[in-house]
Motif scaffolding. Structure first.
Motif, PDB file in Angstrom:
ATOM      1  N   ALA A  41      -4.726  -5.360   7.141  1.00 16.84           N
ATOM      2  CA  ALA A  41      -4.674  -3.940   7.470  1.00 16.84           C
ATOM      3  C   ALA A  41      -3.801  -3.184   6.464  1.00 16.84           C
ATOM      4  N   ARG A  42      -2.691  -3.783   6.098  1.00 22.55           N
ATOM      5  CA  ARG A  42      -1.800  -3.139   5.133  1.00 22.55           C
ATOM      6  C   ARG A  42      -2.456  -3.075   3.762  1.00 22.55           C
ATOM      7  N   ARG A  43      -3.090  -4.163   3.329  1.00 20.90           N
ATOM      8  CA  ARG A  43      -3.782  -4.169   2.039  1.00 20.90           C
ATOM      9  C   ARG A  43      -4.841  -3.070   1.997  1.00 20.90           C
ATOM     10  N   SER A  44      -5.631  -2.966   3.056  1.00 20.50           N
ATOM     11  CA  SER A  44      -6.704  -1.980   3.105  1.00 20.50           C
ATOM     12  C   SER A  44      -6.158  -0.556   2.996  1.00 20.50           C
ATOM     13  N   LEU A  45      -5.068  -0.273   3.706  1.00 18.26           N
ATOM     14  CA  LEU A  45      -4.473   1.059   3.669  1.00 18.26           C
ATOM     15  C   LEU A  45      -3.949   1.381   2.274  1.00 18.26           C
ATOM     16  N   LEU A  46      -3.262   0.418   1.658  1.00 19.07           N
ATOM     17  CA  LEU A  46      -2.696   0.649   0.330  1.00 19.07           C
ATOM     18  C   LEU A  46      -3.797   0.872  -0.700  1.00 19.07           C
ATOM     19  N   VAL A  47      -4.874   0.089  -0.613  1.00 21.36           N
ATOM     20  CA  VAL A  47      -5.993   0.256  -1.548  1.00 21.36           C
ATOM     21  C   VAL A  47      -6.599   1.642  -1.403  1.00 21.36           C
TER      22      VAL A  47
END
Length: 238
Positions: free
Chosen positions: A195-201
């Protein structure tokens, strides 16, 4: 000099006048309307805090040693903040020190482990340090960028100069890569990491698009870094 002990890097810094003055400046520079209730101040590192920092460094060593090597060159001190007003920052006047709120060493409400959040904070603030140094010798932006209209950015509610957006892009791209690498080697808290990776991307891609729309404000070097960030994001989305 032979026999001289190497300067310690990423060292937990205890409260000292130069760090306290830096936080005072950062508080004074908060945008109008920011809720600064509770303030922020430099705090002493406790044993659990140091353990989280050590684990964060160990995770970086295992997953992204190149990033850790850069941090060891550019970051001498890690100052710990207490109080909700400031999450973290860097300061030209204390170049080589980064400021990280103690809350970023704790598990998030969504289950993101403290050492992972701390590793992200090191990458985030350490990247600002790298950008601050790099732009002095080879600017990313043309002189016209300084008088350009403020822009909306992924990480700040208030409109920011193009220079702020540029640094956010680099920070977000690198932070996205961090989570992509962690997901390849970490089987715990997978949903929270993803979830964090997706938001940052998503935020980084927004920054890339916005800067491409303003490409005349970037130097050749800035355009190169822009495309490097876009390439990093492609690796972070695989």
């Amino acid at each position: 000099m032979r026999g001289t002990k190497a300067r310690e890097s990423l060292a937990p810094a205890e409260p000292s006048p130069h760090l306290i003055r830096s936080v005072t400046r950062a508080l004074a520079a908060l945008p109008t309307g920011t809720d600064a209730t509770g303030g922020s101040r430099v705090a002493s590192w406790q044993r659990p805090d140091r353990a989280v920092l050590d684990e964060s460094v160990a995770r970086l060593a295992a997953t992204w040693p190149q990033m850790l090597a850069e941090l060891r060159i550019g970051v001498a001190q890690v100052a710990l903040l207490e109080g909700p007003a400031i999450d973290g920052f860097t300061d030209f006047a204390t170049h080589g020190a980064i400021y990280v709120n103690r809350s970023r060493l704790r598990t998030s409400p969504r289950g993101l482990p403290g050492p992972v959040r701390c590793a992200e904070a090191l990458v985030h603030e350490g990247t600002h340090t790298r950008c601050n140094a790099a732009q002095l010798s080879t600017p990313f932006l043309t002189p016209a960028a300084g008088s350009a209209h403020l822009v909306r950015t992924p990480l700040r509610a208030d409109p920011r100069p193009v220079a702020g957006l540029f640094q956010q892009m680099v920070v977000l791209a690198r932070s996205s890569v961090l989570y992509a690498l962690l997901l390849r080697g970490d089987t715990t808290a997978t949903d929270a990491l993803e979830a964090r990776r997706s938001l940052l991307v998503e935020r980084a891609q927004h920054a890339v698009v916005t800067l491409r729309e303003r490409s005349p404000l970037l130097t050749d070097h800035g355009l190169t870094v822009l495309e490097e960030c876009a390439a990093l994001l492609r690796t972070a989305t695989v």
